[in-house]
Design an enzyme around this catalytic site. Structure first.
Site, PDB file in Angstrom:
ATOM      1  N   PRO A  15      14.868 -13.757   0.240  1.00  0.00           N
ATOM      2  CG  PRO A  15      15.390 -12.204   2.092  1.00  0.00           C
ATOM      3  CD  PRO A  15      14.425 -12.311   0.856  1.00  0.00           C
ATOM      4  CG  HIS A  43      -3.560  -6.115  -0.519  1.00  0.00           C
ATOM      5  ND1 HIS A  43      -2.490  -6.951   0.129  1.00  0.00           N
ATOM      6  CD2 HIS A  43      -4.402  -6.981  -1.036  1.00  0.00           C
ATOM      7  CE1 HIS A  43      -2.821  -8.107  -0.141  1.00  0.00           C
ATOM      8  NE2 HIS A  43      -4.026  -8.182  -0.851  1.00  0.00           N
ATOM      9  CB  VAL A  79      -1.131   0.016   1.076  1.00  0.00           C
ATOM     10  CG1 VAL A  79      -2.097  -1.087   0.974  1.00  0.00           C
ATOM     11  CG2 VAL A  79      -0.301   0.162   2.397  1.00  0.00           C
ATOM     12  CB  CYS A 104     -17.336   6.866   3.868  1.00  0.00           C
ATOM     13  SG  CYS A 104     -18.824   6.581   5.042  1.00  0.00           S
TER      14      CYS A 104
HETATM   15  P1  OAD Z   1       4.845 -10.607   4.338  1.00  0.00           P
HETATM   16  O1  OAD Z   1       5.364  -9.651   5.306  1.00  0.00           O
HETATM   17  O2  OAD Z   1       3.802 -11.543   4.639  1.00  0.00           O
HETATM   18  O3  OAD Z   1       6.198 -11.179   3.707  1.00  0.00           O
HETATM   19  C1  OAD Z   1       7.229 -10.529   3.437  1.00  0.00           C
HETATM   20  C2  OAD Z   1       8.208 -11.527   2.716  1.00  0.00           C
HETATM   21  O4  OAD Z   1       9.573 -10.542   2.260  1.00  0.00           O
HETATM   22  C3  OAD Z   1       8.676 -12.597   3.575  1.00  0.00           C
HETATM   23  O5  OAD Z   1       8.360 -13.862   2.994  1.00  0.00           O
HETATM   24  C4  OAD Z   1      10.364 -12.312   3.578  1.00  0.00           C
HETATM   25  O6  OAD Z   1      11.114 -13.282   3.737  1.00  0.00           O
HETATM   26  C5  OAD Z   1      10.388 -11.389   2.223  1.00  0.00           C
HETATM   27  N1  OAD Z   1      11.631 -10.367   2.538  1.00  0.00           N
HETATM   28  C6  OAD Z   1      12.258  -9.738   3.816  1.00  0.00           C
HETATM   29  N2  OAD Z   1      13.046  -9.100   3.204  1.00  0.00           N
HETATM   30  C7  OAD Z   1      13.013  -9.170   1.759  1.00  0.00           C
HETATM   31  C8  OAD Z   1      14.058  -8.311   0.849  1.00  0.00           C
HETATM   32  N3  OAD Z   1      14.943  -7.620   1.295  1.00  0.00           N
HETATM   33  N4  OAD Z   1      14.160  -8.662  -0.469  1.00  0.00           N
HETATM   34  C9  OAD Z   1      13.161  -9.588  -0.710  1.00  0.00           C
HETATM   35  N5  OAD Z   1      12.313 -10.246   0.143  1.00  0.00           N
HETATM   36  C10 OAD Z   1      12.408 -10.066   1.629  1.00  0.00           C
HETATM   37  O7  OAD Z   1       4.334  -9.317   3.291  1.00  0.00           O
HETATM   38  P2  OAD Z   1       3.331  -9.651   2.034  1.00  0.00           P
HETATM   39  O8  OAD Z   1       3.493 -11.081   1.503  1.00  0.00           O
HETATM   40  O9  OAD Z   1       3.250  -8.861   1.159  1.00  0.00           O
HETATM   41  O10 OAD Z   1      -2.193  -7.319   3.736  1.00  0.00           O
HETATM   42  O11 OAD Z   1       1.934  -9.837   2.744  1.00  0.00           O
HETATM   43  C11 OAD Z   1       0.919 -10.193   2.196  1.00  0.00           C
HETATM   44  C12 OAD Z   1      -0.280  -9.119   2.741  1.00  0.00           C
HETATM   45  O12 OAD Z   1      -0.291  -9.506   4.065  1.00  0.00           O
HETATM   46  C13 OAD Z   1      -0.035  -7.572   2.848  1.00  0.00           C
HETATM   47  O13 OAD Z   1      -0.441  -6.896   1.682  1.00  0.00           O
HETATM   48  C14 OAD Z   1      -0.719  -7.265   4.144  1.00  0.00           C
HETATM   49  C15 OAD Z   1      -0.234  -8.451   4.942  1.00  0.00           C
HETATM   50  O14 OAD Z   1      -1.229  -8.614   6.038  1.00  0.00           O
HETATM   51  C16 OAD Z   1      -2.945  -6.584   4.185  1.00  0.00           C
HETATM   52  O15 OAD Z   1      -2.706  -5.443   4.977  1.00  0.00           O
HETATM   53  C17 OAD Z   1      -4.538  -6.424   3.740  1.00  0.00           C
END
Ligand code: OAD
Length: 266
Positions: A236, A131, A116, A139
């Site tokens: 990673p 998202h 976001v 609202c």
């Molecule tokens: P997550 O926080 O679930 O996962 C982040 C991922 O990034 C993990 O698998 C880490 O290993 C990886 N990571 C960390 N540092 C990194 C780097 N430097 N380079 C590459 N990868 C790295 O995030 P999302 O998968 O985006 O939704 O989460 C999905 C959704 O869950 C989000 O949009 C959010 C969350 O709750 C809502 O808020 C509705």
């Protein structure tokens, strides 16, 4: 940078680059990990400070907002403050350069994000947000768009009075909420259609910095695979994604500039 990577990983990056230069339709899905090197914590990192006792699932839901709107609004105010002064890192920049490069090539590249924040846009990319957008409000009942938050008013050194910030809708008097898709809510129809079309029609699907835990976004890689695409994952840490053809197990800010340098050189 190259010297710090293992020969095996460099070989995988070269394999990925070769694959990507020989395919026309590419779909890329990014998650919180791509913004981690810009200083924005991922959702799987433990929350810190004021929010260390809360899980994201306890804050990012419509039920949580109904139960305690001040708490949820405050969390987003805190997140806005956290993101306000962050800038794109080399992974965002490399993706934007690649997208620019494809404008004069035979390739089509569709960039989809679960994030976001607006770091892809700041880097110069065109991106579809699944998202929502941290800087927009609407609202909670009639869904009318409400005035956007201005990034400038959230400089991270400022102190926000969390308790006094709830606003109400001028049309129906309900509380204003961030224009973000919370757990249990439907994704924006047009954005999801764009993502599904790109995933179903791509030849290579690249998953960058996502835990692949949150659906429906996590299902896009499976959709691509079912339609014959190869899957590349840049992360990673291991994920539950078992359909990956090429795993680049390093930070996105390390891999992406190298990968794009190789793609554009081939
Ligand atoms: P997550 O926080 O679930 O996962 C982040 C991922 O990034 C993990 O698998 C880490 O290993 C990886 N990571 C960390 N540092 C990194 C780097 N430097 N380079 C590459 N990868 C790295 O995030 P999302 O998968 O985006 O939704 O989460 C999905 C959704 O869950 C989000 O949009 C959010 C969350 O709750 C809502 O808020 C509705």
């Amino acid at each position: 940078m190259l010297a710090e990577l293992s020969p095996a990983l460099i070989a995988e990056v070269e394999l990925a680059a070769k694959l990507l230069t020989t395919r026309q339709h590419i779909c890329i899905l990014t998650g919180a990990g791509i913004s981690a090197e810009s200083g924005i914590p991922t959702f799987r990192d433990n929350q810190t400070g004021l929010w260390e006792n809360y899980a994201v699932e306890d804050l990012a839901t419509p039920e949580a907002f109904t139960r305690d709107p001040k708490l949820v609004w405050s969390w987003y105010q805190w997140r806005r403050q956290l993101v306000a002064d962050k800038t794109p890192n080399p992974a965002h920049t490399a993706l934007a350069q690649w997208q620019y490069h494809t404008q004069s090539s035979h390739q089509s590249l569709t960039l989809i994000t679960q994030n976001v924040d607006d770091l892809h846009e700041q880097a110069g990319s065109t991106v579809t947000h699944l998202h929502g957008n941290l800087w927009r409000n609407r609202c909670s009942q009639c869904k009318t768009a409400y005035q956007d938050q201005s990034r400038g008013s959230y400089h991270s050194k400022d102190t926000i009075n969390f308790d006094d910030t709830l606003m109400t809708c001028p049309h129906c008097d309900s509380y204003i909420r961030p224009d973000i898709v919370w757990f249990g809510e439907a994704l924006p129809v047009h954005a999801w259609q764009t993502a599904e079309d790109a995933a179903a029609n791509c030849e290579v699907f690249i998953s960058i910095g996502t835990s692949s835990l949150v659906y429906p976004a996590a299902g896009l890689a499976q959709l691509a695979k079912q339609n014959g695409a190869k899957i590349i994952e840049i992360n990673p840490n291991p994920t539950p994604n078992t359909i990956v053809n090429i795993t680049l197990a390093e930070k996105a800010g390390v891999i992406m500039p190298l990968l794009i340098q190789k793609i554009t050189a081939l």
